[in-house]
Design a protein around this motif. Structure first.
Motif, PDB file in Angstrom:
ATOM      1  N   ARG A  40       4.819   2.528 -13.393  1.00 33.87           N
ATOM      2  CA  ARG A  40       4.196   1.970 -12.202  1.00 33.87           C
ATOM      3  C   ARG A  40       2.735   1.599 -12.446  1.00 33.87           C
ATOM      4  N   VAL A  41       2.387   0.415 -11.943  1.00 34.57           N
ATOM      5  CA  VAL A  41       1.016  -0.085 -11.968  1.00 34.57           C
ATOM      6  C   VAL A  41       0.600  -0.319 -10.524  1.00 34.57           C
ATOM      7  N   ALA A  42      -0.509   0.288 -10.114  1.00 36.75           N
ATOM      8  CA  ALA A  42      -0.943   0.185  -8.722  1.00 36.75           C
ATOM      9  C   ALA A  42      -1.938  -0.951  -8.537  1.00 36.75           C
ATOM     10  N   SER A  43      -1.925  -1.528  -7.340  1.00 36.15           N
ATOM     11  CA  SER A  43      -2.961  -2.494  -6.952  1.00 36.15           C
ATOM     12  C   SER A  43      -3.632  -1.992  -5.689  1.00 36.15           C
ATOM     13  N   MET A  44      -4.949  -2.032  -5.684  1.00 37.11           N
ATOM     14  CA  MET A  44      -5.746  -1.727  -4.495  1.00 37.11           C
ATOM     15  C   MET A  44      -6.614  -2.958  -4.246  1.00 37.11           C
ATOM     16  N   LEU A  61       7.503  -3.795 -15.603  1.00 36.33           N
ATOM     17  CA  LEU A  61       6.847  -2.705 -14.890  1.00 36.33           C
ATOM     18  C   LEU A  61       7.094  -2.843 -13.389  1.00 36.33           C
ATOM     19  N   VAL A  62       6.585  -1.895 -12.623  1.00 38.60           N
ATOM     20  CA  VAL A  62       6.762  -1.898 -11.169  1.00 38.60           C
ATOM     21  C   VAL A  62       5.384  -1.913 -10.522  1.00 38.60           C
ATOM     22  N   ALA A  78       4.001   8.161  -6.874  1.00 35.30           N
ATOM     23  CA  ALA A  78       4.519   7.030  -7.655  1.00 35.30           C
ATOM     24  C   ALA A  78       4.307   7.217  -9.153  1.00 35.30           C
ATOM     25  N   GLU A  79       3.412   8.145  -9.530  1.00 32.77           N
ATOM     26  CA  GLU A  79       3.053   8.390 -10.919  1.00 32.77           C
ATOM     27  C   GLU A  79       2.484   7.122 -11.572  1.00 32.77           C
TER      28      GLU A  79
END
Length: 324
Positions: free
Chosen positions: A61-65, A84-85, A105-106
């Motif tokens: 998982r790759v997060a976006s803020m 990726l997710v 989400a790790e």
């Protein structure tokens, strides 16, 4: 085999609508302009960097803020097309909820707009799995977290990178909802689900989105990816406009008139505020605007009638986070 995945949404836009515009508001009447051809190149460059510069495995998982920007749009394609997710973090969450969702989400990497860095600084010590913060513009360093600026990440990345062709049932996106009891609940969306949701957006009896439309994305891209409308607009080759951080009624009205917007979206309070702002300026119409997709809560009948009198149809949307 033609797979119903995000790659084919991008392929169609670049192949058939390469010269159509994607526009981002930058303030004081200034806009950044790109095209679907240039957008495809940006997606490949970022996907190349994600694959070559991080130790990420398929399904990580790759997060976006981030706000509604071109950079966030690139993330919506580059991350899933790297195997990726993308986890779009809700910027309206409390610090505790943001920490909970990122840890649950790790997430391994977090992309953040510069104005989000103060939040990152507060929560960084509590993030259990994050290895790197990528900031989309110039920003301060974050104590205890490895930070890189996006232009540095993209240096020497491959503009001809071969994007993955994911299985339809592979996860592409995830977000967390507070429309429930207890802590936020995570929802995962597959490539197939995103593709079919985008396709349905063009049906005459839904939102009738088409290549001839100019779409202004007001619903935050951190919430169900702006109701998946950016994917639909890409599939159909619509011109897209991104209002940037913290859009105001003044800015929304300005963009509608400047860019010839035909379709937009948002919650009822947003469009009530836009209507009141237009009335305060004695504006008698909304240019080329034809349809508003409004949801999140019940739309007052008076609001529907007011826009109808100005030649704008309000389409009342409703849905659950977990059902596309």
């Amino acid at each position: 085999m033609f797979k119903l995945n995000i790659r084919h949404i991008l392929w169609r836009a670049a192949k058939l609508f390469g010269k159509k515009e994607l526009v981002e508001w930058k303030g004081d009447g200034n806009y950044i302009r790109s095209t679907y051809s240039e957008f495809e190149r940006s997606v490949k460059v970022l996907a190349s960097a994600l694959t070559s510069k991080f130790s990420l495995r398929k399904g990580d998982r790759v997060a976006s803020m981030c706000w509604n920007t071109l950079n966030h749009m690139v993330l919506h394609f580059a991350v899933p097309l790297s195997g990726l997710v993308l986890h779009t973090v809700n910027l309206r969450f409390s610090d505790e909820q943001i920490v909970y969702s990122i840890n649950k989400a790790e997430d391994k990497v977090v992309f953040a707009d510069p104005d989000i860095i103060p939040t990152i600084q507060r929560i960084a010590p509590k993030l259990e799995t994050v290895e790197k913060i990528v900031v989309t513009g110039p920003a301060e360093r974050v104590q205890g977290v490895d930070v890189v600026e996006l232009p540095d990440l993209l240096k020497n990345a491959n503009a001809d990178f071969g994007l993955s062709d994911p299985d339809e049932n592979d996860p592409a996106l995830m977000c967390f909802t507070t429309g429930t009891t207890g802590p936020p609940k995570g929802v995962v969306y597959t490539h197939r689900g995103v593709f079919l949701r985008a396709l349905a957006t063009g049906l005459a009896d839904t939102y009738a989105l088409s290549e001839s439309d100019t779409v202004l994305h007001v619903v935050p891209m951190y919430h169900i990816s702006s109701w998946f409308i950016p994917y639909a607009a890409t599939l159909f080759g619509s011109k897209q406009v991104f209002p940037g951080p913290h859009p105001t009624p003044k800015r929304i009205l300005e963009i509608i008139l400047d860019e010839g917007v035909t379709v937009s979206d948002g919650v009822p309070t947003v469009w009530l505020d836009v209507l009141n702002h237009a009335r305060s300026l004695n504006v008698k119409g909304f240019g080329r605007l034809q349809r508003l997709i409004v949801g999140g809560s019940a739309v007052p009948e008076a609001l529907i009638r007011s826009y109808r009198e100005l030649g704008v149809e309000i389409i009342h949307a409703w849905g659950m986070t977990e059902t596309y």
